[in-house]
Design an enzyme around this catalytic site. Sequence first.
Site, PDB file in Angstrom:
ATOM      1  N   SER A  64     -44.347  -7.453   3.578  1.00 30.16           N
ATOM      2  CA  SER A  64     -44.353  -6.846   2.248  1.00 30.16           C
ATOM      3  C   SER A  64     -44.612  -7.884   1.168  1.00 30.16           C
ATOM      4  CB  SER A  64     -43.025  -6.161   1.973  1.00 30.16           C
ATOM      5  OG  SER A  64     -42.817  -5.141   2.896  1.00 30.16           O
TER       6      SER A  64
HETATM    7  N1  SAH Z   1     -39.864  -5.699   6.419  1.00 24.59           N
HETATM    8  C1  SAH Z   1     -41.149  -6.297   6.623  1.00 24.59           C
HETATM    9  C2  SAH Z   1     -42.296  -5.354   6.397  1.00 24.59           C
HETATM   10  C3  SAH Z   1     -42.527  -4.535   7.594  1.00 24.59           C
HETATM   11  S1  SAH Z   1     -43.877  -3.413   7.491  1.00 24.59           S
HETATM   12  C4  SAH Z   1     -41.255  -7.532   5.737  1.00 24.59           C
HETATM   13  O1  SAH Z   1     -40.286  -8.198   5.523  1.00 24.59           O
HETATM   14  O2  SAH Z   1     -42.306  -7.873   5.264  1.00 24.59           O
HETATM   15  C5  SAH Z   1     -43.074  -1.982   8.092  1.00 24.59           C
HETATM   16  C6  SAH Z   1     -42.502  -2.051   9.489  1.00 24.59           C
HETATM   17  O3  SAH Z   1     -41.836  -0.828   9.737  1.00 24.59           O
HETATM   18  C7  SAH Z   1     -43.526  -2.214  10.602  1.00 24.59           C
HETATM   19  O4  SAH Z   1     -43.215  -3.345  11.340  1.00 24.59           O
HETATM   20  C8  SAH Z   1     -43.360  -0.946  11.413  1.00 24.59           C
HETATM   21  O5  SAH Z   1     -43.565  -1.130  12.794  1.00 24.59           O
HETATM   22  C9  SAH Z   1     -41.919  -0.572  11.121  1.00 24.59           C
HETATM   23  N2  SAH Z   1     -41.551   0.818  11.385  1.00 24.59           N
HETATM   24  C10 SAH Z   1     -42.270   1.941  11.123  1.00 24.59           C
HETATM   25  N3  SAH Z   1     -41.580   3.039  11.525  1.00 24.59           N
HETATM   26  C11 SAH Z   1     -40.387   2.592  12.033  1.00 24.59           C
HETATM   27  C12 SAH Z   1     -39.265   3.227  12.592  1.00 24.59           C
HETATM   28  N4  SAH Z   1     -39.182   4.568  12.747  1.00 24.59           N
HETATM   29  N5  SAH Z   1     -38.228   2.470  12.997  1.00 24.59           N
HETATM   30  C13 SAH Z   1     -38.268   1.116  12.877  1.00 24.59           C
HETATM   31  N6  SAH Z   1     -39.311   0.454  12.355  1.00 24.59           N
HETATM   32  C14 SAH Z   1     -40.370   1.179  11.937  1.00 24.59           C
END
Ligand code: SAH
Length: 273
Positions: free
Chosen positions: A114
């Site tokens: 993010s």
């Molecule tokens: N938190 C991260 C950004 C992650 S992007 C950062 O620090 O930058 C969003 C993430 O959510 C992805 O890795 C995706 O695989 C995860 N995701 C999507 N649906 C999900 C779910 N139902 N349970 C857990 N993770 C999920």
Amino acid sequence: MAKRPALKPGERATLPPPTQLTPKWGQSVSKPTAKPQSSQPLAKAPPKSSDNPGLASERLRSAMVARLSRQGITDERVLQAMGQTLRHRFVDDALASRAYEDTALPIGFQQTISQPYVVARSQALARDYCQVPDGPQVALEVGTGCGYQAAVMALLYPQVVSVERIAGLHELAKQNLSGMDLPQLRLVLGDGLVDAQAHGPFDVIVLAAGMADIPVDLLRQLRLGGVMVAPLGQPEQRLKVIRRSLDPFAPQPYQTFEFESVAFVPILRGVQN
Ligand code: SAH
């Protein structure tokens, strides 16, 4: 968080161990040594960023924090946590020089780390709106990704659970966080909408991926006065805060607050091995 196709599906961002970070921050640490022309001692030149990779990343991080504060993030603890978390350790080597730009970057598996502003904004909103009497203690992140926001959250809450559904990213996050001393952070592989419930209730829930509607089952995991921060809506996503009332008998048990438009990757269901 924005959708970026830079890495192919299944392609994995690999990170070097911390000792290999050096080349990211400068061309070369060794410099040609010029012989002094006279016997006068040379005045010591101020260190350049390329002389000290750690210093370079520290400068870029301070600049990022200053930018966040200009963008309206005023919560000192959030700014401090953003300043302390080494974002360049969470992205691929090739992208490390861009780690402190205000942009999402690919982390493999068609996912992104993010944008710093969105991480800071989500955390600042959570802290600002949470009304749990003794302050938030237990926080949940759905969507660990590479682990960056989880590391930031570990500096803000005494207990953090972060759930990721893609096994490869769960492993990557573990690797990224392994050198950091964060015993308060627990990484879980699972579908955050279901598997987080075993770890609740929570004072703060942050969704790092977007949904069309409020995930009601997860909302029930909030303590009285607790908040969920989530990118909600379709087609237009907005960052929203949903707060559970402190009064268990309140006629309106939840209140919703709406903020800026955002563009997160979508929440998907089930675990991907
Ligand atoms: N938190 C991260 C950004 C992650 S992007 C950062 O620090 O930058 C969003 C993430 O959510 C992805 O890795 C995706 O695989 C995860 N995701 C999507 N649906 C999900 C779910 N139902 N349970 C857990 N993770 C999920």
